[in-house]
Design an enzyme around this catalytic site. Structure first.
Site, mmCIF file in Angstrom:
data_model
loop_
_atom_site.group_PDB
_atom_site.id
_atom_site.type_symbol
_atom_site.label_atom_id
_atom_site.label_comp_id
_atom_site.label_asym_id
_atom_site.label_seq_id
_atom_site.Cartn_x
_atom_site.Cartn_y
_atom_site.Cartn_z
ATOM 1 N N ASN A 153 0.808 -1.219 0.000
ATOM 2 C CA ASN A 153 0.000 0.000 0.000
ATOM 3 C C ASN A 153 0.841 1.269 0.000
ATOM 4 O O ASN A 153 1.703 1.472 0.816
ATOM 5 C CB ASN A 153 -0.978 0.044 1.178
ATOM 6 C CG ASN A 153 -0.296 -0.167 2.508
ATOM 7 O OD1 ASN A 153 -0.143 -1.281 2.981
ATOM 8 N ND2 ASN A 153 0.139 0.912 3.125
ATOM 9 N N SER A 155 -0.673 4.708 -1.819
ATOM 10 C CA SER A 155 -1.763 5.668 -1.665
ATOM 11 C C SER A 155 -2.741 5.210 -0.596
ATOM 12 O O SER A 155 -3.340 6.010 0.120
ATOM 13 C CB SER A 155 -2.501 5.827 -2.998
ATOM 14 O OG SER A 155 -1.634 6.414 -3.942
ATOM 15 N N ARG A 291 22.708 29.121 -28.892
ATOM 16 C CA ARG A 291 22.614 28.267 -30.073
ATOM 17 C C ARG A 291 22.083 29.072 -31.257
ATOM 18 O O ARG A 291 21.044 29.713 -31.162
ATOM 19 C CB ARG A 291 21.667 27.106 -29.772
ATOM 20 C CG ARG A 291 21.260 26.275 -30.961
ATOM 21 C CD ARG A 291 22.386 25.408 -31.439
ATOM 22 N NE ARG A 291 21.962 24.519 -32.542
ATOM 23 C CZ ARG A 291 22.766 23.704 -33.178
ATOM 24 N NH1 ARG A 291 24.031 23.640 -32.842
ATOM 25 N NH2 ARG A 291 22.316 22.932 -34.145
ATOM 26 N N GLU A 386 5.284 11.282 -1.858
ATOM 27 C CA GLU A 386 4.584 12.144 -0.900
ATOM 28 C C GLU A 386 3.182 12.493 -1.375
ATOM 29 O O GLU A 386 2.688 13.592 -1.176
ATOM 30 C CB GLU A 386 5.415 13.401 -0.596
ATOM 31 C CG GLU A 386 6.520 13.035 0.377
ATOM 32 C CD GLU A 386 7.222 14.196 1.012
ATOM 33 O OE1 GLU A 386 6.542 15.094 1.554
ATOM 34 O OE2 GLU A 386 8.463 14.187 0.982
ATOM 35 N N SER A 389 -0.086 12.543 -7.818
ATOM 36 C CA SER A 389 -0.902 13.644 -8.341
ATOM 37 C C SER A 389 -2.385 13.328 -8.213
ATOM 38 O O SER A 389 -3.208 14.216 -8.012
ATOM 39 C CB SER A 389 -0.542 13.903 -9.806
ATOM 40 O OG SER A 389 0.794 14.312 -9.905
ATOM 41 N N GLU A 390 -2.701 12.036 -8.316
ATOM 42 C CA GLU A 390 -4.115 11.625 -8.196
ATOM 43 C C GLU A 390 -4.621 11.868 -6.778
ATOM 44 O O GLU A 390 -5.726 12.386 -6.568
ATOM 45 C CB GLU A 390 -4.258 10.138 -8.557
ATOM 46 C CG GLU A 390 -4.052 9.826 -10.052
ATOM 47 C CD GLU A 390 -2.613 10.001 -10.518
ATOM 48 O OE1 GLU A 390 -1.685 9.771 -9.721
ATOM 49 O OE2 GLU A 390 -2.422 10.372 -11.691
#
Lengths: 406, 254
Positions: A153, A155, A291, A386, A389-390
């Site tokens: 586990n 999340s 460049r 940590e 994003s979900e």
């Protein structure tokens, strides 16, 4: 009449405090500017020259961590009485960003020590625990880590299968923790284990375990895509015995400690992501000046200009969110939603900016001669650890819905 | 143990900034441009703090002449370990015209007022490259000077100074009170640690005006014109020494 004066003065003071908060978003106070200069100088002189080598060799920057300790950067929020710098979270966020701009691995080592290890001990520890588990970890001689995730586990943090049972005057821990940052170089860890299985997530408690320790062993170092100078591995607990006094906070408080710690930790990771994004932007913008193609520096081409604009916009927007989250936390106001927004915005900015930086550099972006490829690899993890994003989106949505509670 | 070291710190345009000449050619653009402490002044502060840590001096006082922003430079010195600061307020036209002669008069007056035993300055500032203030200050005070110092040690009652000169290194011994100017290799300035930055907040900076010290800052110099150096032209490659001599002759150089 006197009451009116007092009321007016209170209003002015309150307004002044509010204005100070807002202006800090526009221009940092002198203290923070000085601190940022120290971190920027250190990163430029000591981290940038070795970052590629550290990444190649997967080497923990022990010397630099000690030097950062001497500068007070390994324990920014810790009060001076315990050996820290006694500064605020805005200062911490700026420090992690500047260091990550030089070396993202060093940034996460600093962030984990500050937010994920020292953070919970500072907030939930007894005075004795603070003396024992904080002060030695402020100098850079020792770093700590945070063991929440398990192979089963990440999340789903409430489903902790690591168990802790009481035997006499000891806690006995059994289980495996996964993806633990710093663990091969750490001297202590905050471990989360279930003390009462039937209470589900309210039955998880937090423990302080020294490293090395009998019953605690480390898995193999993960061979990662990025942030390779920071060690990541499993922590295996087999009848690991610790004194009863090593429980952090009250029994059953573990999940709450973890969630609150991660709220603050998100500001740290957001800051790391900002540093990576800024470094990638620096690289691309510099290249755009130098460049030449089609008879002029490529910075003259709109295609490149639009990219640089979008990169700068993404970075600055995420930075303001991160600073706002820090300022709210420093003002002791709720900051969960803002911290989640900051981490989400900054991590997606880091991956976007570093992706575009490679595009601006073309073929040069794909080879190790330029740091763009390292920024691209370093950025990716910020959308995952940590809080993926979900998860950040769930946290934000929950808070938004609460605001509109019927 | 002597009482006081006075360290002069100058606020200059940051070394990494690309300098631009103002369109009216009266100077360089300073508005909105990043400023920081002159690198040689950082070395001077570091040396002063080191001498204090060796218990050779009791107090390090950082001095800067300039507008309000000069206080930022003083605070950087405080964060490096200076004990207190003196801001000599000079602004506007006076500040634009401020040069080594006026600054050395100010430093000389302060040195007497503060009963300083030692003045340490950077050897020169990176904006005007004058390399005069240290020498002028010593002359005004009639104190010995150890300029371009790359090493400073206490030798009994005297200071032993190793100086970087064109021919190599020269070692001199000078009596205090004295003036030293710091050269590049004197030391490596420390980073301002976070705890020291916090401590610097509580250290005192007093503001004085040049008039209070009896110094007239009016300048006898007038800047006529400021312009960029000519653009560097591409060179020419030659294959042999004979070619080189031939080319030099053609250009009328020999």
């Amino acid at each position: 009449m006197a009451a009116l004066f007092t009321a007016r003065r209170a209003l002015v003071v309150a307004a002044g405090r509010g204005v100070r908060c807002l202006s800090q978003l526009a221009e940092l106070p002198e203290l923070h500017q000085m601190m940022r200069q120290t971190c920027r100088d250190y990163a430029q002189k000591e981290l940038v020259p070795i970052a590629a080598q550290l990444d190649k060799e997967h080497k923990f920057p022990a010397k630099q961590v000690r030097e950062l300790g001497a500068l007070g950067i390994m324990a920014i929020e810790v009060p001076e009485s315990l050996g820290g710098a006694g500064m605020d979270y805005l200062a911490y966020s700026i420090a992690v960003e500047e260091l990550s701009r030089g070396c993202a691995s060093t940034g996460v080592i600093v962030s984990v020590n500050n937010s994920l290890y020292l953070g919970p001990v500072l907030k939930f520890g007894t005075d004795e625990q603070k003396r024992q588990w904080i002060t030695p970890f402020t100098t850079g001689e020792k770093v700590g880590c945070f063991a929440l995730s398990e192979p089963g586990n990440g999340s789903d943090a409430g489903a902790a299968s690591t168990l802790a049972r009481q035997e006499g005057d000891e806690w006995v821990l059994n289980g495996t923790k996964a993806w633990i940052t710093n663990c091969w170089d750490a001297s202590a860890t905050v471990v989360f284990a279930t003390t009462d299985k039937n209470l589900k997530h309210k039955g998880i408690s937090a423990f302080l375990v020294p490293m090395p320790h009998p019953g605690l062993s480390l898995g193999k170092k993960e061979d990662k895509l990025g942030i390779r100078a920071s060690s990541t591995a499993n922590i295996i607990l087999e009848d690991c015995r610790i004194p009863l006094g090593n429980m952090l906070g009250a029994r059953g408080m573990g999940f709450k400690i973890a969630m609150q710690t991660l709220d603050s930790g998100r500001i740290g990771i957001a800051s790391q992501a900002l540093g990576i994004a800024q470094a990638a932007l620096d690289c691309a913008a510099d290249y755009a000046h130098k460049r030449t193609a089609f008879g002029a520096p490529i910075g003259k081409l709109q295609a490149i200009q639009f990219k640089l604009a979008d990169m700068a916009l993404a970075t600055e927007s995420a930075r303001l969110l991160t600073w706002k989250a820090s300022l709210l936390r420093d003002a002791k106001k709720p900051f969960t939603k803002e911290a989640a927004m900051a981490k989400l915005a900054a991590s997606e900015a880091a991956t976007f900016v570093s992706h575009q930086a490679i595009q601006v550099l073309g073929g040069m972006g794909y080879v190790t001669d330029m740091p763009a490829e390292r920024h691209y690899r370093d950025a990716r993890i910020t959308e995952i650890y940590e809080g993926t994003s979900e998860i950040q989106r769930l946290v934000i949505a929950n808070n938004v819905l609460k605001e509109y509670q019927q | 143990m002597s009482a006081r070291v006075l360290v002069g710190v100058k606020r200059v345009i940051d070394y990494a900034v690309k300098i631009r000449v103002k369109p009216d050619h009266t100077g360089v653009v300073t508005d909105g441009v990043k400023h920081s402490m002159n690198p040689f002044c950082e070395i001077a502060v570091e040396e002063a703090v080191k001498l204090k840590e060796k218990k050779l001096f009791k107090e390090v006082v950082a001095v800067s002449c300039g507008p309000q922003q000069a206080q930022e430079t003083i605070r950087t010195a405080l964060a490096m370990g200076a004990d207190r600061g003196i801001h000599v307020e000079v602004s506007g036209k006076d500040y634009e015209a401020l040069g080594p002669l006026q600054v050395s008069k100010i430093l000389a007056a302060l040195a007497k007022k503060e009963e300083a035993n030692l003045i340490i300055l950077g050897k020169q500032a990176i904006d005007d490259d004058c390399n005069q203030t240290g020498q002028m200050t010593a002359a005004l005070l009639d104190w010995p000077q150890g300029t371009f110092a790359s090493e400073v040690t206490m030798d009994g009652e005297k200071l032993k100074v190793v100086r970087e000169i064109d021919g190599g290194l020269e070692t001199i011994k000078i009596k205090m009170p004295a003036v030293l100017t710091a050269d590049l290799r004197l030391n490596t300035p420390r980073y301002a640690t976070l705890p020291n930055i916090m401590k610097a907040k509580k250290k005192k900076i007093t503001t004085v005006k040049p008039g209070d010290l009896g110094v007239d800052v009016s300048s006898r110099l007038e800047v006529l014109n400021v312009e960029e150096p000519p653009q560097r032209q591409a060179g020419v490659k030659v294959e042999t020494v004979d070619d080189l001599v031939g080319k030099l002759r053609e250009a009328g150089k020999i």
